[in-house]
Design an enzyme around this catalytic site. Structure first.
Site, mmCIF file in Angstrom:
data_model
loop_
_atom_site.group_PDB
_atom_site.id
_atom_site.type_symbol
_atom_site.label_atom_id
_atom_site.label_comp_id
_atom_site.label_asym_id
_atom_site.label_seq_id
_atom_site.Cartn_x
_atom_site.Cartn_y
_atom_site.Cartn_z
ATOM 1 N N LEU A 41 0.887 -1.149 0.000
ATOM 2 C CA LEU A 41 0.000 0.000 0.000
ATOM 3 C C LEU A 41 0.926 1.201 0.000
ATOM 4 C CD1 LEU A 41 -3.035 0.598 0.050
ATOM 5 C CD2 LEU A 41 -2.938 0.582 2.530
ATOM 6 N N ASP A 42 0.786 2.057 -0.985
ATOM 7 C CA ASP A 42 1.712 3.171 -1.155
ATOM 8 C C ASP A 42 1.866 4.007 0.112
ATOM 9 O OD1 ASP A 42 2.059 2.535 -3.849
ATOM 10 O OD2 ASP A 42 0.406 3.832 -4.465
ATOM 11 N N HIS A 43 3.003 4.645 0.224
ATOM 12 C CA HIS A 43 3.335 5.564 1.311
ATOM 13 C C HIS A 43 2.212 6.567 1.560
ATOM 14 C CE1 HIS A 43 5.342 9.402 2.524
ATOM 15 N NE2 HIS A 43 5.953 8.615 3.382
#
Length: 177
Positions: A41-43
């Site tokens: 899950l992206d930053h």
């Protein structure tokens, strides 16, 4: 073992970071030893992140051939038109090829925690919330899909992966499944 974590905004989906200065990682949440993120899950995305110590389960959750549906609540800039929603439902052409069709519908703003930092607000530009379900998991796919139809993403929260749901977990909280 399978764990659901509500990954906060600004946290990396890994346990270590070599950047200077280091970014917050999963190491700060008191998770059990020997679990690893099943997917990413992206930053700058929030919400459900599954962690497991079972390699076969991680493979079933993340391998594209298993097509686990992933549902996101997406705050977009602009007022979605039916043709934009239909484009998402048909699949969108991205620079790395066409996406599979998505489920996409407008929703009322979900009851979420405040984000830190807050999403930018502009009086002259409306925003709306969508529920988008995809069966792929390309890098930043939902953000790229909404941008491709003219609805840039302001906030992205993963609400479900397959049968697993975020439910009432608050940012940084986790529970065994």
């Amino acid at each position: 073992m399978l764990i659901a974590l509500n990954k906060p905004y600004g946290v990396l989906s890994q346990f270590t970071d070599r950047s200077v200065p280091p970014k917050p990682t999963l190491a700060g949440f008191g998770l059990p030893k020997n679990v690893y993120a099943a997917g990413r899950l992206d930053h700058d995305s929030e919400g459900l992140l599954l962690l497991t110590d079972d390699g076969d389960l991680a493979h079933r959750l993340t391998d594209p051939k298993h097509k686990q549906p992933k549902t996101y609540w997406v705050q977009v800039e602009g007022e979605p038109r039916e043709d934009q929603l239909q484009a998402l439902r048909r699949g969108v052409e991205l620079n790395d090829g066409p996406t599979l069709p998505a489920q996409a519908e407008r929703i009322d703003p979900p009851a979420l925690w405040p984000r830190d930092p807050p999403v930018r607000f502009r009086k002259t530009v409306p925003d709306a919330w969508l529920a988008i379900t995809i069966a792929e998991g390309r890098n930043r796919q939902v953000r790229r899909m909404t941008a491709a139809v003219g609805l840039p993403t302001l906030r992205l929260v993963r609400a479900a992966v397959g049968p697993y749901r975020l439910d009432d977990l608050q940012p940084g909280q986790w529970r065994p499944l």
